[in-house]
Design a protein around this motif. Structure first.
Motif, PDB file in Angstrom:
ATOM      1  N   ALA A   1       0.553  -4.959  -5.970  1.00 57.56           N
ATOM      2  CA  ALA A   1      -0.209  -5.319  -4.736  1.00 57.56           C
ATOM      3  C   ALA A   1      -1.656  -6.195  -4.757  1.00 57.56           C
ATOM      4  CB  ALA A   1      -0.888  -3.881  -4.148  1.00 57.56           C
ATOM      5  N   ALA A   2      -2.126  -5.935  -5.984  1.00 56.82           N
ATOM      6  CA  ALA A   2      -3.424  -6.868  -6.268  1.00 56.82           C
ATOM      7  C   ALA A   2      -2.984  -8.234  -6.734  1.00 56.82           C
ATOM      8  CB  ALA A   2      -4.199  -6.273  -7.567  1.00 56.82           C
ATOM      9  N   GLN A   3      -1.689  -8.413  -7.260  1.00 59.29           N
ATOM     10  CA  GLN A   3      -1.285  -9.864  -7.958  1.00 59.29           C
ATOM     11  C   GLN A   3      -0.925 -10.516  -6.652  1.00 59.29           C
ATOM     12  OE1 GLN A   3       1.462  -8.627 -10.908  1.00 59.29           O
ATOM     13  NE2 GLN A   3       0.042  -8.562 -12.462  1.00 59.29           N
ATOM     14  N   ARG A   4      -0.133  -9.728  -5.807  1.00 56.52           N
ATOM     15  CA  ARG A   4       0.441 -10.627  -4.562  1.00 56.52           C
ATOM     16  C   ARG A   4      -0.640 -10.898  -3.643  1.00 56.52           C
ATOM     17  NH1 ARG A   4       5.719  -8.501  -1.220  1.00 56.52           N
ATOM     18  NH2 ARG A   4       5.671 -10.075   0.419  1.00 56.52           N
ATOM     19  N   PHE A   5      -1.406  -9.824  -3.204  1.00 53.14           N
ATOM     20  CA  PHE A   5      -2.211  -9.907  -2.123  1.00 53.14           C
ATOM     21  C   PHE A   5      -3.911 -10.121  -2.309  1.00 53.14           C
ATOM     22  CE2 PHE A   5       1.556  -7.535  -0.716  1.00 53.14           C
ATOM     23  CZ  PHE A   5       2.079  -8.541   0.163  1.00 53.14           C
TER      24      PHE A   5
ATOM     25  N   ALA B   1      -5.499 -12.539  -3.605  1.00 53.14           N
ATOM     26  CA  ALA B   1      -5.812 -13.804  -2.985  1.00 53.14           C
ATOM     27  C   ALA B   1      -5.971 -13.854  -1.421  1.00 53.14           C
ATOM     28  CB  ALA B   1      -4.916 -15.027  -3.332  1.00 53.14           C
ATOM     29  N   ALA B   2      -5.379 -12.907  -0.705  1.00 53.01           N
ATOM     30  CA  ALA B   2      -5.460 -12.687   0.649  1.00 53.01           C
ATOM     31  C   ALA B   2      -6.604 -12.011   1.213  1.00 53.01           C
ATOM     32  CB  ALA B   2      -4.178 -12.302   1.361  1.00 53.01           C
ATOM     33  N   GLY B   3      -7.467 -11.508   0.095  1.00 51.29           N
ATOM     34  CA  GLY B   3      -8.661 -10.673   0.464  1.00 51.29           C
ATOM     35  C   GLY B   3      -8.384  -9.081   0.421  1.00 51.29           C
ATOM     36  N   LEU B   4      -6.927  -8.768  -0.180  1.00 53.44           N
ATOM     37  CA  LEU B   4      -7.011  -7.176  -0.179  1.00 53.44           C
ATOM     38  C   LEU B   4      -7.522  -6.918  -1.736  1.00 53.44           C
ATOM     39  CD1 LEU B   4      -5.777  -4.547   0.560  1.00 53.44           C
ATOM     40  CD2 LEU B   4      -3.782  -5.162  -0.345  1.00 53.44           C
ATOM     41  N   ARG B   5      -8.273  -5.907  -1.732  1.00 58.11           N
ATOM     42  CA  ARG B   5      -8.949  -5.595  -3.068  1.00 58.11           C
ATOM     43  C   ARG B   5      -8.202  -4.238  -3.385  1.00 58.11           C
ATOM     44  NH1 ARG B   5     -15.221  -4.409  -4.232  1.00 58.11           N
ATOM     45  NH2 ARG B   5     -14.882  -6.244  -5.698  1.00 58.11           N
ATOM     46  N   VAL B   6      -7.604  -3.971  -4.697  1.00 61.64           N
ATOM     47  CA  VAL B   6      -6.947  -2.744  -4.923  1.00 61.64           C
ATOM     48  C   VAL B   6      -7.491  -2.112  -6.070  1.00 61.64           C
ATOM     49  CG1 VAL B   6      -4.389  -2.085  -5.372  1.00 61.64           C
ATOM     50  CG2 VAL B   6      -4.913  -4.227  -3.974  1.00 61.64           C
ATOM     51  N   LEU B   7      -7.235  -0.725  -5.931  1.00 62.12           N
ATOM     52  CA  LEU B   7      -7.688   0.079  -6.866  1.00 62.12           C
ATOM     53  C   LEU B   7      -6.725   1.230  -7.207  1.00 62.12           C
ATOM     54  CD1 LEU B   7     -11.287   0.615  -5.724  1.00 62.12           C
ATOM     55  CD2 LEU B   7     -10.596  -1.034  -7.688  1.00 62.12           C
ATOM     56  N   GLN B   8      -6.298   1.487  -8.583  1.00 64.83           N
ATOM     57  CA  GLN B   8      -5.716   2.705  -8.756  1.00 64.83           C
ATOM     58  C   GLN B   8      -6.634   4.148  -8.733  1.00 64.83           C
ATOM     59  OE1 GLN B   8      -5.421   4.938 -12.034  1.00 64.83           O
ATOM     60  NE2 GLN B   8      -3.766   5.855 -10.871  1.00 64.83           N
ATOM     61  N   ALA B   9      -6.121   4.759  -7.840  1.00 64.10           N
ATOM     62  CA  ALA B   9      -6.977   6.182  -7.478  1.00 64.10           C
ATOM     63  C   ALA B   9      -6.153   7.246  -6.790  1.00 64.10           C
ATOM     64  CB  ALA B   9      -8.171   5.764  -6.567  1.00 64.10           C
ATOM     65  N   ASP B  10      -6.607   8.369  -7.011  1.00 63.41           N
ATOM     66  CA  ASP B  10      -6.080   9.778  -6.468  1.00 63.41           C
ATOM     67  C   ASP B  10      -6.602   9.766  -4.973  1.00 63.41           C
ATOM     68  OD1 ASP B  10      -5.069  12.090  -5.720  1.00 63.41           O
ATOM     69  OD2 ASP B  10      -5.722  12.947  -7.748  1.00 63.41           O
ATOM     70  N   GLY B  11      -5.626  10.208  -4.183  1.00 58.99           N
ATOM     71  CA  GLY B  11      -6.123  10.406  -2.664  1.00 58.99           C
ATOM     72  C   GLY B  11      -6.957  11.772  -2.531  1.00 58.99           C
ATOM     73  N   GLU B  12      -7.054  12.738  -3.770  1.00 62.04           N
ATOM     74  CA  GLU B  12      -7.689  13.714  -3.288  1.00 62.04           C
ATOM     75  C   GLU B  12      -9.394  13.712  -3.922  1.00 62.04           C
ATOM     76  OE1 GLU B  12      -6.046  17.124  -5.300  1.00 62.04           O
ATOM     77  OE2 GLU B  12      -4.693  17.403  -3.644  1.00 62.04           O
ATOM     78  N   ARG B  13      -9.588  12.434  -4.819  1.00 57.81           N
ATOM     79  CA  ARG B  13     -10.874  12.183  -5.310  1.00 57.81           C
ATOM     80  C   ARG B  13     -10.863  10.465  -5.111  1.00 57.81           C
ATOM     81  NH1 ARG B  13     -13.703  15.620  -7.741  1.00 57.81           N
ATOM     82  NH2 ARG B  13     -15.028  13.968  -8.940  1.00 57.81           N
ATOM     83  N   LEU B  14     -11.542  10.058  -3.972  1.00 61.09           N
ATOM     84  CA  LEU B  14     -11.675   8.551  -3.621  1.00 61.09           C
ATOM     85  C   LEU B  14     -12.913   8.094  -4.347  1.00 61.09           C
ATOM     86  CD1 LEU B  14     -10.789   8.856   0.356  1.00 61.09           C
ATOM     87  CD2 LEU B  14      -9.199   8.527  -1.500  1.00 61.09           C
ATOM     88  N   PRO B  15     -12.536   7.063  -5.097  1.00 61.74           N
ATOM     89  CA  PRO B  15     -13.644   6.174  -5.882  1.00 61.74           C
ATOM     90  C   PRO B  15     -14.553   5.427  -4.878  1.00 61.74           C
ATOM     91  CG  PRO B  15     -11.690   5.075  -6.278  1.00 61.74           C
ATOM     92  CD  PRO B  15     -11.277   6.068  -5.145  1.00 61.74           C
ATOM     93  N   VAL B  16     -15.023   6.260  -3.726  1.00 57.90           N
ATOM     94  CA  VAL B  16     -15.822   5.200  -2.830  1.00 57.90           C
ATOM     95  C   VAL B  16     -17.208   6.253  -2.373  1.00 57.90           C
ATOM     96  CG1 VAL B  16     -15.535   4.738  -0.512  1.00 57.90           C
ATOM     97  CG2 VAL B  16     -13.674   4.140  -1.922  1.00 57.90           C
ATOM     98  N   GLY B  17     -18.178   5.613  -1.969  1.00 52.61           N
ATOM     99  CA  GLY B  17     -19.307   6.322  -1.583  1.00 52.61           C
ATOM    100  C   GLY B  17     -19.308   7.002  -0.417  1.00 52.61           C
TER     101      GLY B  17
END
Length: 277
Positions: A74-78, A80-96
């Motif tokens: 996803a990061a490689q393909r998109f 450049a289109a503005g999508l930032r992609v992180l590998q993460a678990d949906g039970e512990r979101l690496p977001v403030g």
């Protein structure tokens, strides 16, 4: 690693057109419900082709994906289109906490044994006036999929979201008559294949073994069904929103607002949306 069709996420060119179109129809409704500005977090973005369509001026999108290979593609393909992609678990979101104007959970919540942890994280990262958008299969209409460990009907989904949000609405996505006929035919064929397991051995196997077999058999089953008649090619326009939800409604679409701060989850709390890509 190649693009694997496992049943966990749609893959362009491999997932049947009806299922792919249903996935995209859900994102169409997500796009309609998004605020015009602010950070959007897409939990379980898969290969990113739907999440990338949500990017807009003043509205950056961060996609989270558990599978590292899918996240990398996803990061490689998109990227450049503005999508930032992180590998993460949906039970512990690496977001403030309270850092996102919107958070999307499309075909993710059904993968959690304890979905309340996922919903708590959705509430935690959302701004007080933001919106959480949850798309998930309607339990009675879902195909058998061992990756789906917690399916919902409309009322249980609403009840769970009510624990973490003050305003919740649940509607459905339904297909056109042609879609309904195609899905019914696929169910009949799938049931015929499953009937070969006369002793229900698949449900007696260790879970890891069952998942491994499912992921190997699924591509073969799709090819077999295609050979017996590809059928019509569907697009998102073949699906529409309905407030009347019954056993034939394919997907539930929930909108949740005003997170209850006292019910926030306990995930990581960095000072800003996660860095890196």
């Amino acid at each position: 690693m190649g693009r694997e069709l496992t049943g966990e996420r749609p893959v362009e060119g491999a997932t049947p057109s009806g299922l792919l179109a249903l996935h995209l129809a859900g994102y169409r409704e997500v796009a309609r419900a998004l605020p015009p500005a602010g950070v959007v977090l897409d939990v379980g973005c898969g290969e990113g082709f739907a999440a990338a369509e949500l990017v807009a001026p003043g509205r950056p999108v961060v996609g989270l994906e558990l599978d590292p290979a899918a996240a990398r593609r996803a990061a490689q393909r998109f990227g450049a289109a503005g999508l930032r992609v992180l590998q993460a678990d949906g039970e512990r979101l690496p977001v403030g906490t309270a850092s996102c104007a919107a958070v999307v959970s499309s075909h993710v919540i059904e993968h959690f044994w304890r979905p309340e942890r996922h919903v708590a994280e959705l509430a935690r990262v959302l701004e007080p006036e933001g919106v959480a958008l949850v798309v998930t299969p309607n339990e009675p209409a879902d195909f058998e999929n061992p990756h789906h460990v917690h399916l919902f009907r409309a009322e249980p989904l609403r009840a769970l979201l009510d624990r973490f949000f003050q305003e919740v609405q649940v509607v459905g996505l339904q297909g056109s008559p042609a879609v309904a006929a195609d899905f019914a035919q696929r169910r009949r064929r799938a049931k015929a294949l499953l009937a070969l397991d006369v002793f229900d051995l698949r449900h007696r196997l260790p879970r890891g073994v069952y998942l491994g077999l499912y992921e190997r058999v699924l591509p073969l089953a799709y090819r077999l069904l295609a050979r017996s008649g590809q059928g019509p090619i569907f697009g998102p326009e073949d699906f529409s929103v309905t407030e009347r939800i019954d056993d034939d409604t394919l997907v539930l679409f929930a909108t949740a607002r005003r997170p209850r701060a006292a019910r926030y989850g306990s995930g990581p709390v960095p000072s800003a949306v996660a860095t890196g890509s």
